[in-house]
Design an enzyme around this catalytic site. Structure first.
Site, PDB file in Angstrom:
ATOM      1  N   PHE A  86       0.824  -1.201   0.000  1.00 66.22           N
ATOM      2  CA  PHE A  86       0.000   0.000   0.000  1.00 66.22           C
ATOM      3  C   PHE A  86       0.865   1.260   0.000  1.00 66.22           C
ATOM      4  O   PHE A  86       1.879   1.326   0.701  1.00 66.22           O
ATOM      5  CB  PHE A  86      -0.872   0.060   1.263  1.00 66.22           C
ATOM      6  CG  PHE A  86      -1.901  -1.014   1.382  1.00 66.22           C
ATOM      7  CD1 PHE A  86      -3.175  -0.837   0.867  1.00 66.22           C
ATOM      8  CD2 PHE A  86      -1.609  -2.205   2.038  1.00 66.22           C
ATOM      9  CE1 PHE A  86      -4.148  -1.824   1.002  1.00 66.22           C
ATOM     10  CE2 PHE A  86      -2.573  -3.203   2.173  1.00 66.22           C
ATOM     11  CZ  PHE A  86      -3.848  -3.008   1.653  1.00 66.22           C
ATOM     12  N   ASP A  87       0.429   2.261  -0.739  1.00 65.91           N
ATOM     13  CA  ASP A  87       0.856   3.629  -0.499  1.00 65.91           C
ATOM     14  C   ASP A  87       0.294   4.021   0.875  1.00 65.91           C
ATOM     15  O   ASP A  87      -0.584   3.333   1.413  1.00 65.91           O
ATOM     16  CB  ASP A  87       0.301   4.518  -1.608  1.00 65.91           C
ATOM     17  CG  ASP A  87       0.476   5.993  -1.327  1.00 65.91           C
ATOM     18  OD1 ASP A  87       1.614   6.421  -1.072  1.00 65.91           O
ATOM     19  OD2 ASP A  87      -0.535   6.717  -1.349  1.00 65.91           O
ATOM     20  N   PHE A  88       0.745   5.123   1.440  1.00 65.24           N
ATOM     21  CA  PHE A  88       0.273   5.504   2.769  1.00 65.24           C
ATOM     22  C   PHE A  88      -0.640   6.730   2.739  1.00 65.24           C
ATOM     23  O   PHE A  88      -1.853   6.615   2.918  1.00 65.24           O
ATOM     24  CB  PHE A  88       1.456   5.729   3.714  1.00 65.24           C
ATOM     25  CG  PHE A  88       1.054   5.797   5.161  1.00 65.24           C
ATOM     26  CD1 PHE A  88       0.707   4.647   5.846  1.00 65.24           C
ATOM     27  CD2 PHE A  88       1.015   7.014   5.825  1.00 65.24           C
ATOM     28  CE1 PHE A  88       0.316   4.699   7.178  1.00 65.24           C
ATOM     29  CE2 PHE A  88       0.628   7.078   7.152  1.00 65.24           C
ATOM     30  CZ  PHE A  88       0.281   5.917   7.844  1.00 65.24           C
TER      31      PHE A  88
END
Length: 220
Positions: free
Chosen positions: A8-10
């Site tokens: 995941f990106d954050f």
């Protein structure tokens, strides 16, 4: 092949942290450069970590270290006022774990701000690997961070998903040869239009959960 890892990106993907980022940058640039930056002006600087953004864009070059410390002061002290836990996101991560799916983070954030947000929002042991802007030479859309995360998890591109909310996320995923998921399910994201087409697009977390766990737990 079954998916064994979801990266995941954050900011804007797992955590609605963009408002605290905007606030902290606005405070710093106002204090040191006497500039009132709009949200769009700040977004145009995105790519490197906050350290790189301040180093590249602050006019008061002799005060960069002071400005960085102030950025983290604002980010830490106002975090709870700008960012709330998202229970749907928390449930998603726990459901992935319950199915034996490895989870990781690939973010452009610097390690220091990432750790602040993790402390406020998640249990640290939820993510098996975290690659921040401090851990790569080339930020997204370069695939370096995704490739490092896969290597750390021992997963191949064919068994990995990358989930993000920006065009840079999707491009990085494509260049890493993983399946990509474009999302705009948080209130503050990088925008709903993807110029590079992801393999999947979701506007609601529950739709993503439904897709992931169809057919008695089978993954896409």
């Amino acid at each position: 092949m079954k998916i064994n890892a979801v990266l995941f990106d954050f900011d804007g993907t797992l955590a609605d942290t963009l408002p605290i980022c905007f606030y902290s940058f606005q405070k710093v640039f106002n204090k040191y450069d006497h500039r009132d930056l709009s949200v769009q002006e700040i977004i145009s600087m995105f790519g490197p970590s906050e350290t790189g953004i301040i180093q590249q864009n602050l006019k008061s070059k002799d005060r960069i270290n002071e400005a960085m410390e102030d950025y983290y002061f604002y980010y830490e002290n106002e975090h709870k006022n700008f960012v709330s836990k998202n229970h749907e996101v928390d449930e998603l991560i726990h459901r992935l774990h319950s199915k034996g799916i490895k989870t990781g983070i690939v973010t452009g954030k610097a390690r220091r701000s990432y750790e602040i947000s993790i402390k406020h929002l998640f249990s640290k042991d939820l993510f098996k690997v975290s690659i921040t802007g401090d851990d790569v030479v080339d930020p997204k859309p370069h695939p370096e961070g995704i490739l490092k995360a896969m290597n750390a998890l021992g997963c191949s591109p064919a068994e990995t998903l990358f989930v993000g909310d920006s065009n840079a996320d999707i491009e990085a995923g494509k260049r890493a040869n993983v399946q990509t998921v474009g999302v705009n399910w948080l209130k503050n994201s990088h925008g709903s239009e993807f110029l590079i087409k992801p393999d999947y697009v979701y506007a609601h977390i529950h739709d993503f959960v439904k897709k992931l766990f169809v057919d008695d737990g089978a993954i896409i």
